[in-house]
Design a protein around this motif. Structure first.
Motif, short mmCIF file in Angstrom:
data_model
loop_
_atom_site.label_atom_id
_atom_site.label_comp_id
_atom_site.label_asym_id
_atom_site.label_seq_id
_atom_site.Cartn_x
_atom_site.Cartn_y
_atom_site.Cartn_z
N ILE A 304 0.86 -1.19 0.00
CA ILE A 304 0.00 0.00 0.00
C ILE A 304 0.89 1.23 0.00
O ILE A 304 1.69 1.43 0.92
CB ILE A 304 -0.93 0.01 1.23
CG1 ILE A 304 -1.78 -1.26 1.27
CG2 ILE A 304 -1.81 1.25 1.24
CD1 ILE A 304 -2.64 -1.39 2.51
N PRO A 305 0.81 2.08 -1.02
CA PRO A 305 1.71 3.24 -1.08
C PRO A 305 1.35 4.29 -0.04
O PRO A 305 0.25 4.30 0.52
CB PRO A 305 1.49 3.76 -2.51
CG PRO A 305 0.08 3.35 -2.83
CD PRO A 305 -0.12 2.01 -2.17
N ALA A 306 2.29 5.21 0.19
CA ALA A 306 2.08 6.28 1.18
C ALA A 306 0.87 7.13 0.84
O ALA A 306 0.20 7.66 1.74
CB ALA A 306 3.33 7.14 1.26
N SER A 307 0.53 7.24 -0.42
CA SER A 307 -0.62 8.04 -0.83
C SER A 307 -1.94 7.46 -0.35
O SER A 307 -2.97 8.14 -0.39
CB SER A 307 -0.64 8.20 -2.36
OG SER A 307 -0.77 6.93 -2.99
N ARG A 308 -1.90 6.23 0.11
CA ARG A 308 -3.13 5.58 0.56
C ARG A 308 -3.05 5.15 2.02
O ARG A 308 -3.80 4.28 2.48
CB ARG A 308 -3.43 4.37 -0.34
CG ARG A 308 -3.77 4.76 -1.78
CD ARG A 308 -3.87 3.54 -2.67
NE ARG A 308 -4.81 2.55 -2.15
CZ ARG A 308 -4.85 1.27 -2.52
NH1 ARG A 308 -3.99 0.83 -3.44
NH2 ARG A 308 -5.73 0.44 -2.02
N THR A 309 -2.12 5.73 2.77
CA THR A 309 -2.06 5.49 4.21
C THR A 309 -2.08 6.83 4.96
O THR A 309 -1.87 7.90 4.37
CB THR A 309 -0.78 4.74 4.64
OG1 THR A 309 0.32 5.65 4.71
CG2 THR A 309 -0.46 3.59 3.71
N ASN A 310 -2.34 6.77 6.25
CA ASN A 310 -2.21 7.97 7.11
C ASN A 310 -1.00 7.82 8.03
O ASN A 310 -0.94 8.46 9.08
CB ASN A 310 -3.48 8.21 7.92
CG ASN A 310 -3.70 7.17 9.02
OD1 ASN A 310 -3.31 6.00 8.87
ND2 ASN A 310 -4.33 7.58 10.10
N LEU A 311 -0.02 7.00 7.61
CA LEU A 311 1.21 6.84 8.36
C LEU A 311 2.11 8.06 8.13
O LEU A 311 2.33 8.46 6.98
CB LEU A 311 1.93 5.56 7.94
CG LEU A 311 1.19 4.25 8.21
CD1 LEU A 311 1.88 3.08 7.52
CD2 LEU A 311 1.08 4.00 9.71
N ILE A 312 2.64 8.62 9.21
CA ILE A 312 3.43 9.84 9.11
C ILE A 312 4.92 9.57 9.26
O ILE A 312 5.75 10.10 8.52
CB ILE A 312 2.96 10.87 10.16
CG1 ILE A 312 1.50 11.23 9.89
CG2 ILE A 312 3.84 12.11 10.16
CD1 ILE A 312 1.26 11.87 8.55
N ILE A 313 5.29 8.73 10.24
CA ILE A 313 6.70 8.42 10.44
C ILE A 313 6.80 7.06 11.12
O ILE A 313 5.96 6.69 11.95
CB ILE A 313 7.41 9.51 11.29
CG1 ILE A 313 8.94 9.30 11.24
CG2 ILE A 313 6.89 9.56 12.70
CD1 ILE A 313 9.72 10.48 11.84
N ALA A 314 7.82 6.30 10.73
CA ALA A 314 8.07 5.02 11.37
C ALA A 314 8.78 5.24 12.70
O ALA A 314 9.66 6.10 12.81
CB ALA A 314 8.92 4.13 10.46
N GLY A 315 8.39 4.49 13.71
CA GLY A 315 9.08 4.54 14.98
C GLY A 315 8.41 5.36 16.06
O GLY A 315 8.89 5.41 17.19
N GLY A 316 7.32 6.02 15.77
CA GLY A 316 6.60 6.74 16.80
C GLY A 316 7.32 7.99 17.28
O GLY A 316 8.20 8.53 16.62
#
Length: 666
Positions: A304-316
């Motif tokens: 799933i590419p970044a354009s389809r996630t609400n993930l901002i940064i890995a590691g919190g």
């Protein structure tokens, strides 16, 4: 141990604690009042400042050794005794009967101590024969390295004598202990031990900020009032749930800001892609209904590419927002990363102009250790505040680290002051854990909230019940309960009451397990809002085969200033009215405002006194009634406080069936 807990984190079980969900729901209701540290109704709010638990040696364990103290050497030489000729107060005293060649040392529990703070140790001592035991206080750092000892040689006296030891805590001090050491043959008794730190310098000048009653800084005396924690009102359902494939769990250590008319939230989620935990993003127009906009960050999930996630940064990590910082540094993030202890394992700094795209700003940790952190921007002092988890090998369980909250500050988010131990688990926390048939209390994390005239801490208190229950039990099982602390200087912290400010849900509720909070609160004229993360199990995680392990983000609110009040529950002619008198104050404003709830048949009045405590004519207030968030006090003489500007005055509040939250001069 650091690596071990971090490994649990990256496998998607970051904040696990494993009390059975049903039991967890009643944890907060079963902690006894004494263990909660409630201020006794008749003792007055100000306390004696003694840091030592069981200071009169009035209670012992089955072996006859004092609870709250350890014994090394000839254990038979030490006993808690009840002998009228060898005690000064209370039922017990400590007997130290040393045989030649068989030394013994009795050591108190470790207590938080501040570098460069002066401390005074006193004890009542009486000899029976031979050489009396010695008295000392020892300062240690984060690693338990002894930094300095101040001791007194005690001359024999068959009469009670007061022994005093004074000293200043060296740089890097984290804790202090009291030692009673018998090296030479002799028989002696100890009672009424006290260890106090020098009081913070008192400034009588009041600004326009609100004065809360979280500490005794401005309180001179009181009668028939007590501090009461007011647990938050919670929305019954989570406002954020795990809804996407990359969210096996969703909770919050992160941050929530209202920027313009938009509420923006950075929350945490777990999944099965390394490092196992991430920051996600959500936003809202009202703070209640949230959406998870996709494509703001540059982090994808599997195919799933970044354009389809609400993930901002890995590691919190946790975020501070400084609207006055350079445009590319408006958002600052502190993130734990694993590595070599004391070298690359620690907290790294990131900057962002928008909170979506982050640039790593430090190639080495800006602060060491890990893994939980909270950060805030303090506009009043123009500095950032970080509280980080450090692990000291000072717990009651051999070989197990003792989690504690250390505080550091920075003006640029890159160069930080030496962390100072702020809040650690203590005798009262241990007692709360033992009330659950458990082991000890530790501090899992602590957001610091710059609030009006003080700093409010929200320590996450982990009451360890065992190391055997749940899938993550080796990290300690038990409830995690957000409580309240306060400090005027980020060094000395006050925790006079220990009830949770956010209660776990009833058994079966989505939040009947461990509770954590965002790094910050949102404050308006009427309320405080804090978002919290909750699990349906405690810190040990779920038992294999039980209901699925779930979490969410909840919303908690209090009235403005509403964490703690000074309370009196009398009614006219029934019970005892309460009074609270401030220390001398110097004001420049015209009007006194109070935040209070005056219940049925109750009243709240205020008298202005001179520096000697005498009433000033004309400055007795008209009684206040009802629920008043910011009531202006009216004086029967029609004056304003402007006539007293620059003078030292005192305020005496008289309470009948009233909760008093704060006051201000404006």
């Amino acid at each position: 141990m650091v690596h071990k807990e971090w490994w649990r984190t990256v496998t998607g079980r970051r904040v696990r604690t494993g009390f059975l969900a049903g039991l967890m729901g009643v944890v907060a209701l079963t902690v006894p009042t004494a263990a909660a540290g409630q201020t006794p109704a008749d003792a007055g709010v100000p306390q004696d400042g003694n840091l030592v638990a069981n200071a009169g040696f009035d209670v012992g364990d089955p072996a006859g050794h004092p609870i709250g103290w350890s014994v090394e050497g000839d254990e038979a030489a030490v006993n808690v005794v009840n002998l009228s000729a060898y005690r000064t107060a209370g039922p017990g005293s400590l007997e130290v009967n040393v045989t030649a060649g068989r030394p013994v040392t009795v050591t108190s529990d470790r207590m938080v101590a501040a570098p460069d703070r002066a401390y005074t140790l006193k004890a009542r001592v009486k000899g029976r024969s031979g050489t009396p035991a010695g008295l000392a206080m020892a300062f240690t750092d984060f690693n338990r390295t002894e930094l300095g000892v101040k001791a007194a040689d005690i001359a024999f006296s068959a009469d009670w004598q007061t022994i005093t030891v004074s000293g200043t805590a060296p740089a890097n001090t984290a804790q202090v202990t009291v030692r009673i050491t018998g090296a030479d043959a002799g028989w002696s008794y100890f009672d009424e031990v006290s260890l106090t730190g020098a009081p913070a310098a008192y400034d009588p000048h009041l600004g326009t900020e609100r004065e809360l009653f979280l500490d005794d800084y401005r309180i001179e005396s009181s009668s028939d009032v007590g501090r009461v924690v007011h647990a938050a009102d919670k929305r019954p359902e989570p406002i954020i749930r795990a809804t996407y494939p990359w969210e096996s769990n969703s909770y919050i250590y992160g941050s929530v800001f209202k920027i313009g008319n938009l509420y923006r939230m950075w929350y945490d989620c777990n999944n099965d892609v390394s490092p196992g935990y991430f920051l996600c993003y959500a936003e809202s127009r009202d703070g209640v209904k949230w959406t998870k906009p996709l494509g703001r960050g540059n982090v994808g999930y599997k195919d799933i590419p970044a354009s389809r996630t609400n993930l901002i940064i890995a590691g919190g990590g946790t975020i501070a927002y400084n609207p006055t910082a350079p445009a590319d540094r408006r958002f600052s993030l502190l993130q734990f990363q694993t590595g070599v202890v004391n070298q690359t394992l620690g907290y790294y700094a990131y900057f962002s102009p928008d909170g979506y795209t982050w640039t790593k700003a430090s190639s080495a940790p800006v602060l060491l250790d890990g893994d939980v952190s909270q950060v805030a921007w303090d506009a009043r002092s123009q500095r950032y505040i970080a509280t980080i988890k450090k692990r000291m090998f000072t717990s009651r369980t051999p070989g197990v680290y003792d989690r504690a909250a250390f505080v550091s500050t920075s003006t640029d988010f890159l160069t930080w002051s030496t962390p100072i131990l702020g809040v650690a688990g203590d005798y009262a926390d241990d007692g709360a854990a033992q009330a659950l048939n458990g082991l000890e209390g530790q501090i899992y994390g602590m957001p610091v909230l710059p609030y009006e005239s003080t700093y409010i801490g929200i320590p996450w208190v982990l009451l360890i019940t065992n190391f055997t229950h749940g899938t993550q039990s080796s990290a300690g099982d038990g409830p995690v309960l957000p409580q309240v602390a306060s400090s005027r200087d980020l060094v000395d912290w006050s925790r006079p009451v220990r009830d949770p400010v956010i209660q776990p849900g009833q058994p079966g509720a989505w939040d009947d397990g461990a509770l954590y909070t965002a790094s910050n609160v949102l404050v308006d004229d009427k309320k405080i809002t804090m978002y919290y993360g909750a699990f349906n199990a405690g810190h040990g995680g779920q038992v294999a085969g039980s209901v699925p392990y779930t979490s969410g983000v909840g919303m908690a609110t209090w009235r403005r200033d509403g964490f703690v009040s000074l309370t009196n529950a009398s009614q006219p002619g029934i019970g005892d009215p309460g009074t609270v008198t401030t220390k001398p104050l110097v004001t420049s404003g015209e009007n006194l405002h109070v935040n209070a709830v005056v219940r049925a048949k109750g009243s709240l009045t205020v008298d202005v006194l001179d520096a000697a405590g005498n009433p000033i004519p004309g400055y007795t207030s008209v009684p206040l009634k009802g629920d008043q968030l910011d009531a202006q006090v009216r004086w029967k003489g029609g004056q304003t406080l402007a006539a007293l500007a620059g003078q030292q005055i005192k305020l005496r509040f008289s309470l009948i069936n009233t909760d008093l939250y704060s006051y201000r001069i404006g």
